[in-house]
Write a protein that holds these residues in place. Structure first.
Motif, PDB file in Angstrom:
ATOM      1  N   VAL A  91       0.723  -1.388  -0.240  1.00  0.00           N
ATOM      2  CA  VAL A  91       0.066   0.134  -0.044  1.00  0.00           C
ATOM      3  C   VAL A  91       0.851   1.370   0.113  1.00  0.00           C
ATOM      4  O   VAL A  91       0.441   2.362  -0.011  1.00  0.00           O
ATOM      5  CB  VAL A  91      -1.149   0.003   1.136  1.00  0.00           C
ATOM      6  N   GLY A  92       2.001   1.237  -0.293  1.00  0.00           N
ATOM      7  CA  GLY A  92       3.051   2.301  -0.242  1.00  0.00           C
ATOM      8  C   GLY A  92       4.331   2.026  -0.590  1.00  0.00           C
ATOM      9  O   GLY A  92       4.646   0.788  -1.080  1.00  0.00           O
TER      10      GLY A  92
ATOM     11  N   PHE B   6      -9.875  -9.347  10.650  1.00  0.00           N
ATOM     12  CA  PHE B   6      -8.720  -8.628  11.233  1.00  0.00           C
ATOM     13  C   PHE B   6      -8.111  -7.764  10.074  1.00  0.00           C
ATOM     14  O   PHE B   6      -7.992  -8.078   8.921  1.00  0.00           O
ATOM     15  CB  PHE B   6      -7.938  -9.687  11.741  1.00  0.00           C
ATOM     16  N   TRP B   7      -7.630  -6.641  10.414  1.00  0.00           N
ATOM     17  CA  TRP B   7      -6.916  -5.780   9.408  1.00  0.00           C
ATOM     18  C   TRP B   7      -5.795  -4.953  10.160  1.00  0.00           C
ATOM     19  O   TRP B   7      -6.059  -4.298  11.378  1.00  0.00           O
ATOM     20  CB  TRP B   7      -7.778  -4.814   8.751  1.00  0.00           C
ATOM     21  N   ILE B   8      -4.734  -4.741   9.602  1.00  0.00           N
ATOM     22  CA  ILE B   8      -3.569  -3.818  10.187  1.00  0.00           C
ATOM     23  C   ILE B   8      -2.866  -3.411   9.051  1.00  0.00           C
ATOM     24  O   ILE B   8      -2.606  -4.181   7.865  1.00  0.00           O
ATOM     25  CB  ILE B   8      -2.785  -4.595  11.111  1.00  0.00           C
ATOM     26  N   GLU B   9      -1.974  -2.502   9.193  1.00  0.00           N
ATOM     27  CA  GLU B   9      -1.057  -1.895   8.027  1.00  0.00           C
ATOM     28  C   GLU B   9       0.339  -2.126   8.632  1.00  0.00           C
ATOM     29  O   GLU B   9       0.645  -1.682   9.871  1.00  0.00           O
ATOM     30  CB  GLU B   9      -1.274  -0.579   7.802  1.00  0.00           C
ATOM     31  N   LEU B  10       1.273  -2.806   8.058  1.00  0.00           N
ATOM     32  CA  LEU B  10       2.559  -3.162   8.599  1.00  0.00           C
ATOM     33  C   LEU B  10       3.502  -2.353   7.803  1.00  0.00           C
ATOM     34  O   LEU B  10       3.549  -2.286   6.563  1.00  0.00           O
ATOM     35  CB  LEU B  10       2.824  -4.607   8.614  1.00  0.00           C
ATOM     36  N   VAL B  11       4.773  -2.135   8.497  1.00  0.00           N
ATOM     37  CA  VAL B  11       5.960  -1.475   7.715  1.00  0.00           C
ATOM     38  C   VAL B  11       6.625  -3.083   7.527  1.00  0.00           C
ATOM     39  O   VAL B  11       7.242  -3.665   8.397  1.00  0.00           O
ATOM     40  CB  VAL B  11       6.809  -0.630   8.359  1.00  0.00           C
ATOM     41  N   GLY B  12       6.757  -3.034   6.140  1.00  0.00           N
ATOM     42  CA  GLY B  12       7.608  -4.100   5.722  1.00  0.00           C
ATOM     43  C   GLY B  12       6.737  -5.227   4.982  1.00  0.00           C
ATOM     44  O   GLY B  12       5.560  -5.254   5.658  1.00  0.00           O
ATOM     45  N   ASN B  13       6.948  -6.479   4.167  1.00  0.00           N
ATOM     46  CA  ASN B  13       6.672  -7.186   3.626  1.00  0.00           C
ATOM     47  C   ASN B  13       6.468  -8.411   4.743  1.00  0.00           C
ATOM     48  O   ASN B  13       7.604  -8.845   5.294  1.00  0.00           O
ATOM     49  CB  ASN B  13       7.073  -7.761   2.390  1.00  0.00           C
ATOM     50  N   PRO B  14       5.174  -8.723   5.117  1.00  0.00           N
ATOM     51  CA  PRO B  14       5.175  -9.829   6.195  1.00  0.00           C
ATOM     52  C   PRO B  14       5.666 -11.169   5.832  1.00  0.00           C
ATOM     53  O   PRO B  14       6.095 -12.048   6.375  1.00  0.00           O
ATOM     54  CB  PRO B  14       3.421 -10.011   6.344  1.00  0.00           C
ATOM     55  N   ALA B  15       5.558 -11.509   4.581  1.00  0.00           N
ATOM     56  CA  ALA B  15       6.140 -12.676   3.737  1.00  0.00           C
ATOM     57  C   ALA B  15       7.478 -12.571   3.936  1.00  0.00           C
ATOM     58  O   ALA B  15       8.111 -13.791   3.625  1.00  0.00           O
ATOM     59  CB  ALA B  15       5.558 -12.822   2.250  1.00  0.00           C
ATOM     60  N   SER B  16       8.169 -11.465   4.190  1.00  0.00           N
ATOM     61  CA  SER B  16       9.797 -11.436   4.178  1.00  0.00           C
ATOM     62  C   SER B  16      10.359 -11.496   5.872  1.00  0.00           C
ATOM     63  O   SER B  16      11.225 -12.185   6.197  1.00  0.00           O
ATOM     64  CB  SER B  16      10.260 -10.260   3.853  1.00  0.00           C
ATOM     65  N   THR B  17       9.058 -11.081   6.612  1.00  0.00           N
ATOM     66  CA  THR B  17       9.407 -11.154   8.131  1.00  0.00           C
ATOM     67  C   THR B  17       9.133 -12.559   8.719  1.00  0.00           C
ATOM     68  O   THR B  17       9.969 -12.805   9.557  1.00  0.00           O
ATOM     69  CB  THR B  17       8.562  -9.959   8.633  1.00  0.00           C
TER      70      THR B  17
END
Length: 194
Positions: free
Chosen positions: A93-94, A154-165
């Motif tokens: 999203v950014g 459930f919805w949240i915006e994360l910094v960074g790709n969760p698939a990488s973390t």
């Protein structure tokens, strides 16, 4: 009468200014120019316009990898769990932000759930998907509650790709709302090459 006064009277009898012919001619030319201007303006409003846009796309290697990534993952229920139609969605999203959304049915009515992930690096420990919270409870941003029909969103915006973390995302049921009584109910595994 003195000669100077007579000259002054003669001078004042003369009419100075623009003649009627010159005035009328000038007025006709001005009206014609104004009519031509309004006509051209009206034609310009109704004519099609051509706009040339130049667009330059620059893609980095990271963006190319992200574009080939799968963004939806099905949750696999744990043994004995009644969860169904559970889906994890991730989307950029950014520049480096990702929206993460979970939809699940068959949950305990008004039950509290925790979203955690197994870290991709290090000791493979499990951690809440986000510790961003406005309270002392560091898991509050990772918790959600099912509605009276057993559907959870459930919805949240994360910094960074969760698939990488994370290697995977896990849903835990918090029996009695307590982390001591948490029970794993489903897991969604990321399937991208790292």
């Amino acid at each position: 009468m003195p000669q100077t006064v007579q000259n002054m009277i003669k001078f004042s009898d003369r009419k100075s200014g623009v003649t009627n012919v010159a005035f009328a001619g000038t007025l006709i030319v001005l009206i014609a120019v104004a009519g031509l201007g309004f006509g051209l303006y009206g034609t310009a409003l109704n004519s099609p316009k051509t706009v040339v846009v130049t667009n330059t796309n620059v893609m980095s290697e990271t963006l190319t990898q992200t574009m080939t990534q799968n963004y939806s993952y099905a949750f696999a229920p744990s043994s004995g769990a009644m969860i169904r139609n559970a889906l994890l969605l991730t989307a950029p999203v950014g520049m480096n932000d990702y929206a993460v959304s979970i939809h699940a049915e068959g949950l305990v009515s008004t039950g509290t759930y925790l979203v955690e992930g197994t870290l991709a690096a290090g000791s493979m420990q499990t951690a809440p998907i986000s510790t961003q919270s406005m309270t002392m409870n560091t898991t509050a941003a990772s918790e959600f509650q099912a509605d009276k029909n057993g559907t959870g969103l459930f919805w949240i915006e994360l910094v960074g790709n969760p698939a990488s973390t994370f290697e995977n995302i896990q849903l835990y049921f918090l029996q009695g709302g307590s982390m001591q009584n948490e029970m794993l109910i489903a897991t969604a595994t990321f399937t991208i090459a790292r």
